[in-house]
Motif scaffolding. Structure first.
Motif, short mmCIF file in Angstrom:
data_model
loop_
_atom_site.label_atom_id
_atom_site.label_comp_id
_atom_site.label_asym_id
_atom_site.label_seq_id
_atom_site.Cartn_x
_atom_site.Cartn_y
_atom_site.Cartn_z
N LEU A 106 0.82 -1.20 0.00
CA LEU A 106 0.00 0.00 0.00
C LEU A 106 0.86 1.26 0.00
O LEU A 106 0.48 2.28 -0.57
N PHE A 107 2.03 1.18 0.61
CA PHE A 107 2.85 2.36 0.83
C PHE A 107 3.86 2.63 -0.29
O PHE A 107 4.70 3.53 -0.18
N GLY A 108 3.76 1.86 -1.36
CA GLY A 108 4.58 2.13 -2.54
C GLY A 108 6.06 2.14 -2.24
O GLY A 108 6.62 1.17 -1.74
N ALA A 109 6.71 3.26 -2.51
CA ALA A 109 8.17 3.36 -2.40
C ALA A 109 8.64 3.72 -0.99
O ALA A 109 9.84 3.91 -0.78
N TRP A 110 7.72 3.81 -0.02
CA TRP A 110 8.17 4.11 1.34
C TRP A 110 9.18 3.04 1.79
O TRP A 110 8.95 1.84 1.62
N PRO A 111 10.29 3.43 2.41
CA PRO A 111 11.17 2.42 3.02
C PRO A 111 10.46 1.74 4.17
O PRO A 111 9.59 2.34 4.84
N LEU A 112 10.84 0.50 4.44
CA LEU A 112 10.14 -0.26 5.47
C LEU A 112 10.22 0.41 6.84
O LEU A 112 9.28 0.34 7.62
N LYS B 226 -12.70 -2.33 -3.48
CA LYS B 226 -11.25 -2.51 -3.56
C LYS B 226 -10.48 -1.64 -2.57
O LYS B 226 -9.25 -1.64 -2.58
N LEU B 227 -11.17 -0.91 -1.71
CA LEU B 227 -10.53 -0.06 -0.73
C LEU B 227 -10.51 -0.74 0.64
O LEU B 227 -10.77 -1.93 0.75
N GLY B 228 -10.18 0.03 1.67
CA GLY B 228 -10.06 -0.54 2.99
C GLY B 228 -11.40 -0.84 3.63
O GLY B 228 -12.47 -0.45 3.13
N PRO B 229 -11.38 -1.55 4.77
CA PRO B 229 -12.62 -1.88 5.48
C PRO B 229 -13.36 -0.61 5.88
O PRO B 229 -12.78 0.33 6.43
N PHE C 83 -6.77 -2.79 -3.15
CA PHE C 83 -6.40 -2.90 -4.55
C PHE C 83 -6.51 -1.56 -5.28
O PHE C 83 -6.17 -1.46 -6.45
N ASP C 84 -7.01 -0.57 -4.58
CA ASP C 84 -7.12 0.79 -5.11
C ASP C 84 -6.45 1.71 -4.10
O ASP C 84 -6.94 1.90 -2.99
N THR C 85 -5.32 2.27 -4.49
CA THR C 85 -4.56 3.12 -3.57
C THR C 85 -4.77 4.60 -3.83
O THR C 85 -4.07 5.44 -3.25
N SER C 86 -5.74 4.94 -4.67
CA SER C 86 -5.90 6.34 -5.10
C SER C 86 -6.17 7.33 -3.95
O SER C 86 -5.75 8.48 -4.05
N PRO C 87 -6.85 6.93 -2.86
CA PRO C 87 -7.03 7.91 -1.77
C PRO C 87 -5.74 8.24 -1.03
O PRO C 87 -5.71 9.18 -0.24
N GLY C 88 -4.69 7.48 -1.27
CA GLY C 88 -3.41 7.71 -0.60
C GLY C 88 -3.21 6.77 0.57
O GLY C 88 -4.16 6.41 1.28
N ALA C 89 -1.96 6.37 0.78
CA ALA C 89 -1.64 5.37 1.80
C ALA C 89 -2.01 5.83 3.20
O ALA C 89 -2.56 5.06 4.00
N SER D 40 -5.02 4.98 8.02
CA SER D 40 -5.60 5.57 9.23
C SER D 40 -7.10 5.32 9.33
O SER D 40 -7.61 4.95 10.40
N GLU D 41 -7.83 5.49 8.23
CA GLU D 41 -9.28 5.29 8.30
C GLU D 41 -9.64 3.81 8.42
O GLU D 41 -10.64 3.46 9.05
N SER D 42 -8.82 2.93 7.84
CA SER D 42 -9.11 1.50 7.94
C SER D 42 -9.04 1.03 9.38
O SER D 42 -9.92 0.29 9.85
N ILE D 43 -8.02 1.43 10.10
CA ILE D 43 -7.91 0.98 11.49
C ILE D 43 -8.98 1.65 12.36
O ILE D 43 -9.55 1.01 13.25
N GLU D 44 -9.30 2.90 12.07
CA GLU D 44 -10.40 3.55 12.80
C GLU D 44 -11.71 2.81 12.57
O GLU D 44 -12.50 2.59 13.52
N ASN D 45 -11.96 2.43 11.32
CA ASN D 45 -13.21 1.72 11.01
C ASN D 45 -13.26 0.36 11.68
O ASN D 45 -14.30 -0.05 12.23
N LEU D 46 -12.13 -0.39 11.64
CA LEU D 46 -12.12 -1.72 12.25
C LEU D 46 -12.35 -1.62 13.76
O LEU D 46 -13.09 -2.42 14.34
#
Length: 276
Positions: free
Chosen positions: A9-15, A217-220, A248-254, A259-265
């Motif tokens: 999800l984070f693309g080129a971000w280093p681990l 295709k977005l987060g929970p 599978f859709d990263t357009s809203p940004g990592a 952040s919203e996925s974990i808040e929703n879960l």
């Protein structure tokens, strides 16, 4: 149940940046896509593997395991066309099992839709026979290394092989090894046209991992999936593994997705009496 997220999800971000960010958000683990690190995991030696494991631990995270297993190197396929291709794929699966073990992981999610498609001209019976032989070999090695390969039923537009929980359970039961188990994915579960709870209960006996995403295709919580039904069913079957955010859709940004996925879960969890 614990919460994790997939690193691609984070693309080129280093681990190190990924680990730092998701740890601050409250995730418990990270799921690694090997192709984001290297073309071939055999190129990463013991020192680098130890560094990655210690880096995750320094941020209070577990490396849950691996997914998108066969994206790289090119040319891998579990069904052929040749015995040489199958053998090369088996060899790389063993290397991935070793890699997961060295990182402190436990579960290897077998999705890899293109690398399992039934080729034109091959009968379903022959495809099943080859898959059964392949996963029997993989499961034996996984069991030796204390790892679990989890077969993932995928939506029909993604692959033409193992699309339902029933098919995945059939494979698990015919292999008959604790080294092969089941993962379910909300986006692909939607394609079955059955209630989420029914699918989870059907596979619950073998369920070791769970991909939390949504119908779009977005987060929970970004789409229409009924997470109250999902979480209640997971609790009913006694699931104790990770809910791992994969999109599978990263357009809203990592950052927004994570952040919203974990808040929703966490919100959905509170609604059914679960704390993550």
């Amino acid at each position: 149940m614990k919460l994790s997220i997939c690193n691609e999800l984070f693309g080129a971000w280093p681990l190190e940046k990924v680990f730092s960010y998701v740890s601050r958000l409250g995730y418990h683990g990270v799921e690694i896509a090997p192709f984001t690190l290297t073309e071939d995991v055999r190129s990463l030696g013991p020192r680098e593997r130890r560094r990655l494991r210690e880096l995750a631990e320094s941020h209070g995270l577990e490396i849950v395991g691996l997914h998108w297993l066969l994206v790289k190197p090119e040319g891998l396929h579990i069904l052929g066309p040749s015995r040489e291709t199958i053998n090369a794929t088996l060899e790389y699966m063993r290397a991935l099992i070793d890699f997961s073990a060295d990182l402190g992981g436990k579960v290897l999610v077998f999705g890899s839709p293109r690398q399992r498609n039934v080729p034109p001209g091959m009968s379903r019976e022959e495809a099943w026979r080859r898959a059964l032989d392949f996963f029997s070999n993989v499961a034996e090695y996984a069991e030796e290394r204390g790892q679990i390969v989890a077969i993932e039923p995928l939506a029909r537009h993604l692959t033409n092989f193992i699309n339902t929980v029933d098919e995945a359970v059939k494979l698990v039961e015919e292999v008959g090894s604790p080294g092969l188990r089941l993962i379910l994915d909300v986006y692909s579960m939607t394609d079955e046209g059955r209630p989420y709870g029914e699918i989870i209960r059907r596979g619950g006996r073998y369920l070791v991992h769970f991909h939390a995403n949504d119908t779009n295709k977005l987060g929970p919580g970004f789409g229409d999936a009924d997470y109250i039904e999902i979480l209640n069913a997971l609790r009913e079957v006694g699931y104790q593994g990770f809910l791992s955010v994969e999109v599978f859709d990263t357009s809203p940004g990592a950052e927004r997705i994570a952040s919203e996925s974990i808040e929703n879960l966490k919100k959905f969890g509170r609604m059914v009496g679960l704390e993550f």
